[in-house]
Design an enzyme around this catalytic site. Structure first.
Site, PDB file in Angstrom:
ATOM      1  N   HIS A   1       1.113  -1.217   0.156  1.00 28.26           N
ATOM      2  CA  HIS A   1       0.413   0.039   0.103  1.00 28.26           C
ATOM      3  C   HIS A   1       0.761   1.016  -0.119  1.00 28.26           C
ATOM      4  O   HIS A   1       1.903   0.975   0.408  1.00 28.26           O
ATOM      5  CB  HIS A   1      -0.689  -0.101   1.493  1.00 28.26           C
TER       6      HIS A   1
ATOM      7  N   CYS B   1       0.597  -0.993  17.116  1.00 28.36           N
ATOM      8  CA  CYS B   1       2.311  -1.653  16.721  1.00 28.36           C
ATOM      9  C   CYS B   1       3.012  -0.105  15.960  1.00 28.36           C
ATOM     10  O   CYS B   1       2.018   0.384  15.696  1.00 28.36           O
ATOM     11  CB  CYS B   1       1.808  -2.281  15.006  1.00 28.36           C
TER      12      CYS B   1
END
Length: 709
Positions: free
Chosen positions: A65, A225
């Site tokens: 992405h 994360c």
């Protein structure tokens, strides 16, 4: 995801040997659909993102992405390679590949697609249906959420199946998983018995008595994360599904890339256990202290959520708890239940001041160094962009001065921005900085910065209280809130409050410029008291901010320079005095305190008032009043002697830059001797003729802070 993927963006038979070929073929479909304008430019953007961190996920998933100026609209293409392709996942190559493209600057679109897709991928029925799909239109409909994987096997291990609480495929009438957005509030953040994972019934409503019988054990969790996108939401989804299977009432705080909403303090207080699944530091971790806690990496929550819930339950049964909550830095602190308005206001202001101080130190020291090299006339030097000589001292002086002035230019915007941040988290930054910049432009100074920060934080919090459709949540923190709040704050600063605040700032500046005689001495004594009251705490920072605000202008007044000198001199007294006391009466101090005394010499000379904290923690009733007396004397003497200082920091190392340096050192020495004498006398009166052989518990906290002042 209704508009981001269509059948012509799906390839169920990708003949590609590696990930680059897979990405190229999917990107070609985007070009053919008119959603990408430059194939090679777009592929370069994808490659740059891949170089930062692999985009492979466990379970045979690849999600390359990027944001790209060559993408015309948010787009997702899906491919199924004939042979699995390596995207860097630890468990092997990927046989399901999702290529996501978002226009440059469309952070909300990008993050919304990613986070929603990540949650959907935790549904084993969804991935099984994609692997079995034979028609591109069927696959596109599955990804959009227009159809559900009803024919896929739904077992207990399949992430709870389509009817599990919190899953992403709840039927054609359910919200698309992508619309939650990366900053979606955790399922039960608003109330412990409302929507979401195991906090309500299967339909997300109020629990019935039967629901509660199996859900008495309450857990709160945080997932985060490094990118704050895929793994953050996959871990949350896995925990939610595991909690639904186990009958556990779970509330998850996803600390994602577009910000997050803190769990309600009442929800945390009611929890029986805590799960922290993170690969980056948990924000405001102190909220969860004193509870049974499982602390793991984010992938552990994805791969073994049931084990984590069992582990936290066992810890709760054993009564095994984490360390009690400690004081958090102001910028990270939540709002404890019952905290008064005054305490919250102080915390907001300290957040701004704490972030401003590094700019003060860097800019002020550079300006002071420029004066040392080139004299005070260096302020009139031409720009170093046009004239700079590597071998001329005056050029270096001009360079340091202009860098310092540039750093000082950030003081008010940073102050305002982080006051707003302390009130409203990341969505407050943009309107806060904008308001601070406006305060500078209308010459409202630091008072304007304080007002702008409070206004920005308040406006953002009001906007956050508005109930909005789920579909808009992803764009709120990165588009709507900054836009609306910046416009409102700008209007208020330019049209309503700016001029009165600028007048007040001008009056304060004139007052400082006219300080003399007894008034100056009294002000010096007051500032000295404040610098030594809490040894680097909020009161100390208020005095320090007052002083630095006076010199953070192109041409500070003589009174402002005197105030800065008095504040720094008083701040040096406590650690120097405690260091001296451990030498002249060592028997009155523990071995740990005597060791801290050695470090206090350097800390005091460097203007780090926190060097006295270990001594004050061990014996506050004797140390703090003594320090206040010495600090008040030093501040008064510094003002009486007329000492001046253009540097906001540096301690003894900037003595050559001080106006009247010898008398300035006399003022510091006098305060140090007074504090030392009082501490020794008070400690001796407590225990005449004895030595200290034991270490008080508080003295074990011998850490020394390194913050300014």
């Amino acid at each position: 995801m209704s508009d981001v993927i269509t059948a012509d963006l799906v390839d169920l038979d990708l003949a590609a040997p590696d990930k680059d070929a897979v990405v190229r073929q999917l990107a070609e479909r985007m070009v053919a659909a008119g959603r990408v304008t430059d194939l090679d430019g777009f592929l370069a953007d994808v490659a740059a993102r891949e170089a930062q961190m692999p985009t492979g996920l466990e379970g045979g998933i690849g999600i390359p992405h990027c944001r790209s100026e060559h993408a015309t609209e948010p787009t997702l293409a899906f491919g199924r390679p004939r042979q699995p392709v390596d995207f860097g996942a630890t468990d092997g190559p990927a046989d399901l590949v999702f290529l996501i493209a978002a226009p440059a600057g469309a952070d909300s679109d990008h993050l919304t697609i990613l986070s929603g897709l990540a949650r959907e991928l935790m549904n084993a029925g969804f991935t099984a249906a994609l692997r079995a799909a034979e028609d591109p239109a069927v696959a596109a409909a599955l990804i959009r959420g227009d159809s559900r994987p009803s024919d896929a096997p739904q077992t207990a291990d399949a992430a709870g199946g389509p009817d599990a609480v919190g899953t992403a495929a709840e039927g054609p009438d359910a919200e698309s998983p992508a619309v939650e957005g990366p900053a979606t509030e955790s399922p039960a953040a608003e109330s412990p018995a409302a929507e979401g994972s195991a906090a309500g019934g299967p339909d997300g409503g109020e629990q019935t008595a039967d629901d509660r019988n199996g859900g008495s054990f309450r857990v709160v969790a945080v997932t985060s994360c490094p990118t704050g996108i895929a793994h953050t939401y996959m871990a949350a989804e896995a925990l939610e599904n595991a909690a639904a299977r186990a009958g556990v009432r779970l509330n998850v705080e996803t600390q994602g890339s577009a910000g997050f909403r803190r769990l309600d303090p009442e929800v945390i207080n009611a929890a029986d256990g805590v799960i922290l699944a993170h690969d980056v530091e948990v924000r405001d971790r102190g909220r969860f202290g004193g509870k049974p806690t499982v602390d793991v990496g984010v992938k552990a929550a994805i791969n073994r959520p049931d084990e984590l819930l069992d582990e936290v339950r066992r810890k709760a049964e054993r009564g095994e708890t984490a360390a009690p909550a400690t004081s958090a830095a102001p910028m990270d602190a939540g709002s404890p239940a019952g905290e008064g308005f005054g305490s919250r206001l102080r915390r907001y202001l300290m957040t701004g001041i704490s972030h401003m101080i590094p700019f003060v130190a860097a800019g002020g020291l550079l300006i002071a160094l420029s004066f040392a090299l080139g004299g005070y006339e260096i302020t009139d030097a031409p720009s170093v962009v046009d004239s700079f000589s590597w071998l001329e001292t005056s050029s270096w002086a001009a360079l340091f001065f202009q860098i310092g002035v540039a750093a000082f230019g950030f003081l008010v915007p940073v102050l305002a921005g982080y006051i707003a941040y302390g009130m409203a988290d990341r969505p407050g930054l943009a309107p806060g900085f904008v308001g601070g910049a406006i305060a500078l432009s209308i010459e409202a100074g630091f008072l304007g910065g304080l007002a702008a920060g409070l206004l920005a934080g308040g406006v953002v919090r009001l906007i956050q209280r508005v109930r909005i459709p789920d579909v808009l949540r992803g764009v709120m923190p990165v588009v709507v809130i900054p836009l609306v709040a910046s416009a409102v704050v700008g209007l208020l600063m330019f049209v309503v409050v700016g001029k009165p605040i600028a007048a007040a700032q001008s009056g304060l500046t004139d007052w400082l410029a006219g300080l003399s005689g007894a008034n100056a001495v009294l002000l010096g004594a007051l500032l000295g008291l404040m610098m030594c009251t809490d040894l680097g705490g909020p009161v100390n920072k208020v005095a320090y901010a007052f002083a630095t605000g006076g010199i953070a202008v192109a041409a500070p007044s003589e009174g402002a320079l005197k105030v800065m000198a008095a504040v720094m001199a008083a701040g040096m007294v406590p650690p120097l005095a405690m260091a001296l006391a451990t030498v002249v009466r060592a028997r009155l101090f523990t071995p740990a305190e005597r060791e801290n005394g050695k470090a206090a010499w350097v800390l005091g000379a460097s203007f780090i008032t926190e060097g006295a904290i270990p001594f004050a923690a061990a014996d506050p009733l004797r140390v703090i009043p003594s320090a206040m007396a010495g600090g008040a004397l030093t501040g008064a003497l510094s003002m009486a002697f007329g000492s001046t200082l253009r540097a906001p920091h540096g301690g003894a190392f900037v003595v050559p830059l001080i106006g009247g340096p010898l008398l300035y050192l006399v003022a510091i020495a006098a305060g140090t001797l007074v504090t030392t004498g009082l501490v020794v006398a008070l400690k001796s009166a407590r225990r005449p003729g004895t030595t200290v052989d034991t270490v008080p518990p508080a003295a074990d906290r011998g850490e020394v802070g390194v913050t300014t002042g």
